[in-house]
Design a protein around this motif. Structure first.
Motif, mmCIF file in Angstrom:
data_model
loop_
_atom_site.group_PDB
_atom_site.id
_atom_site.type_symbol
_atom_site.label_atom_id
_atom_site.label_comp_id
_atom_site.label_asym_id
_atom_site.label_seq_id
_atom_site.Cartn_x
_atom_site.Cartn_y
_atom_site.Cartn_z
ATOM 1 N N HIS A 234 0.725 -1.204 0.098
ATOM 2 C CA HIS A 234 -0.065 -0.106 0.070
ATOM 3 C C HIS A 234 0.753 1.144 -0.070
ATOM 4 C CE1 HIS A 234 -4.089 1.724 0.191
ATOM 5 N NE2 HIS A 234 -3.428 2.840 1.486
ATOM 6 N N GLN A 239 -1.344 6.279 -6.193
ATOM 7 C CA GLN A 239 -2.889 6.204 -6.439
ATOM 8 C C GLN A 239 -3.310 5.799 -7.578
ATOM 9 O OE1 GLN A 239 -5.218 7.236 -4.327
ATOM 10 N NE2 GLN A 239 -6.501 8.850 -4.927
ATOM 11 N N PHE A 240 -4.222 4.811 -7.637
ATOM 12 C CA PHE A 240 -4.678 4.177 -8.829
ATOM 13 C C PHE A 240 -3.756 3.014 -9.485
ATOM 14 C CE2 PHE A 240 -7.114 8.213 -9.190
ATOM 15 C CZ PHE A 240 -8.146 7.923 -8.579
ATOM 16 N N ASP A 259 -9.844 0.113 0.388
ATOM 17 C CA ASP A 259 -8.958 1.043 -0.573
ATOM 18 C C ASP A 259 -8.497 0.474 -1.706
ATOM 19 O OD1 ASP A 259 -8.239 2.396 2.064
ATOM 20 O OD2 ASP A 259 -6.741 1.052 2.543
ATOM 21 N N TYR A 260 -9.231 -0.537 -2.055
ATOM 22 C CA TYR A 260 -9.061 -1.298 -3.600
ATOM 23 C C TYR A 260 -10.305 -1.362 -4.211
ATOM 24 C CZ TYR A 260 -4.122 -1.206 -2.359
ATOM 25 O OH TYR A 260 -2.628 -0.773 -1.995
ATOM 26 N N ARG A 272 -5.753 0.521 -6.495
ATOM 27 C CA ARG A 272 -5.849 1.331 -5.429
ATOM 28 C C ARG A 272 -6.726 2.492 -5.609
ATOM 29 N NH1 ARG A 272 -0.913 4.155 -1.610
ATOM 30 N NH2 ARG A 272 -2.665 5.302 -0.690
ATOM 31 N N ARG A 274 -7.785 4.394 -2.848
ATOM 32 C CA ARG A 274 -7.781 5.414 -1.560
ATOM 33 C C ARG A 274 -6.272 5.550 -1.246
ATOM 34 N NH1 ARG A 274 -12.442 2.887 -0.083
ATOM 35 N NH2 ARG A 274 -14.338 3.866 -0.454
#
Ligand code: SAM
Length: 274
Positions: A234, A239-240, A259-260, A272, A274
């Motif tokens: 993580h 992001q993304f 978060d995914y 991802r 968040r």
């Protein structure tokens, strides 16, 4: 005291000793498969007990090398689970096309078959020149094989089938030359790959990635350790960014689940959000 309890104590002592002396931490590997493999090593070393193995491993670094090799299950193939690579082409490649530069982390890459598979796929999709692939494993011996990129020729028939099922666009034999019963993969495939040792149990993040692939590694870890690795991934994903896991691995029921989002297509690609 039950024999089984004694066995657990001996295993704890063995793993504690190895951790303190050599720095390799197997204390949170899944116990059932760990036990099976430890007994296999004991027989191979012509010993009769876990304590016997502890003594030998701590006093004989060569035995430690053998221990490390036997304990890390290095089974891998090119285009393993071809549908995973097919979905990579269909669902992940379009996302990657939007990036000017793509950093990929292939964690637990073993002897490199998956990394070369990905290099071939990215090459065919016209993206390889924009990519940097970081391929890591805990085990130096398998990394040496990965760096060489030389595999037994008799595996190529099976790999060719996988490659075609994964949407391969050429004749697979274009990617290697044959010599002495081996397939030597073209050196241009290695140009953007960096192989190095990294231990998912104790080492930290070393970059930010657009993609992380870690397949068939987390199955050997217990929940606590899996959690550590999910945190590490993580931290390391943009992001993304996308995380690809093995068939039997999932983000469900982990603290990062929310978060995914899973990409369509049935394979374990998580984006991802968040
Ligand atoms: C079964 S192989 C999977 C190889 C490849 N990803 C695949 O799916 O075909 C598991 C790999 O995880 C590596 N491994 C085990 N523990 C590890 C750790 N703590 N850190 C990094 N790699 C580890 C092993 O050395 C082995 O090469």
């Amino acid at each position: 005291m039950l024999r089984e309890q004694l066995e657990d104590i001996e295993i704890q002592l063995l793993l504690e000793g190895i951790h303190r002396y050599y720095g390799f931490d197997f204390r949170n590997y899944a116990l059932a498969s760990l036990k099976r493999r430890i007994w296999k090593i004991i027989r191979a070393e012509s010993l009769t007990s876990i304590s016997g193995l502890q003594e030998k491993v701590l006093h004989d670094p060569e035995c430690m090398e053998r221990f490390l090799c036997s304990l890390s299950v290095n089974v891998t193939t090119m285009f393993r689970d071809p549908n995973f690579f097919l979905m990579f082409r269909k669902k992940v490649v379009p996302i990657l096309r939007t990036y000017p530069f793509i950093r990929v982390w292939h964690a637990g890459c073993s002897s490199g078959e998956e990394v070369y598979s990905l290099a071939i796929l990215l090459q065919e999709e016209g993206l390889y020149h924009r990519c940097r692939l970081y391929a890591t494993d805990i085990n130096e011996m398998v990394l040496k094989k990965a760096k060489a990129g030389i595999y037994p020729l008799d595996a190529m028939q099976y790999y060719t089938q996988n490659y075609l099922q994964a949407g391969g666009k050429k004749a697979f034999s274009e990617y290697y030359t044959s010599a002495y019963e081996h397939a030597i993969f073209s050196s241009y495939l290695k140009e953007n790959i960096i192989f190095s040792q990294h231990n998912l149990v104790i080492d930290n993040s070393f970059n930010e990635f657009n993609i992380i692939l870690c397949r068939n590694v987390l199955i050997y870890f217990n929940r606590f350790l899996q959690q550590r690795v999910f945190n590490l991934f993580h931290e390391s994903l943009v992001q993304f960014g996308i995380l690809g896991l093995g068939r039997q691995e999932t983000m469900k029921f982990t603290p990062h689940e929310q978060d995914y989002e899973q990409l369509e297509g049935g394979e374990k690609f998580y984006r991802r959000i968040r």
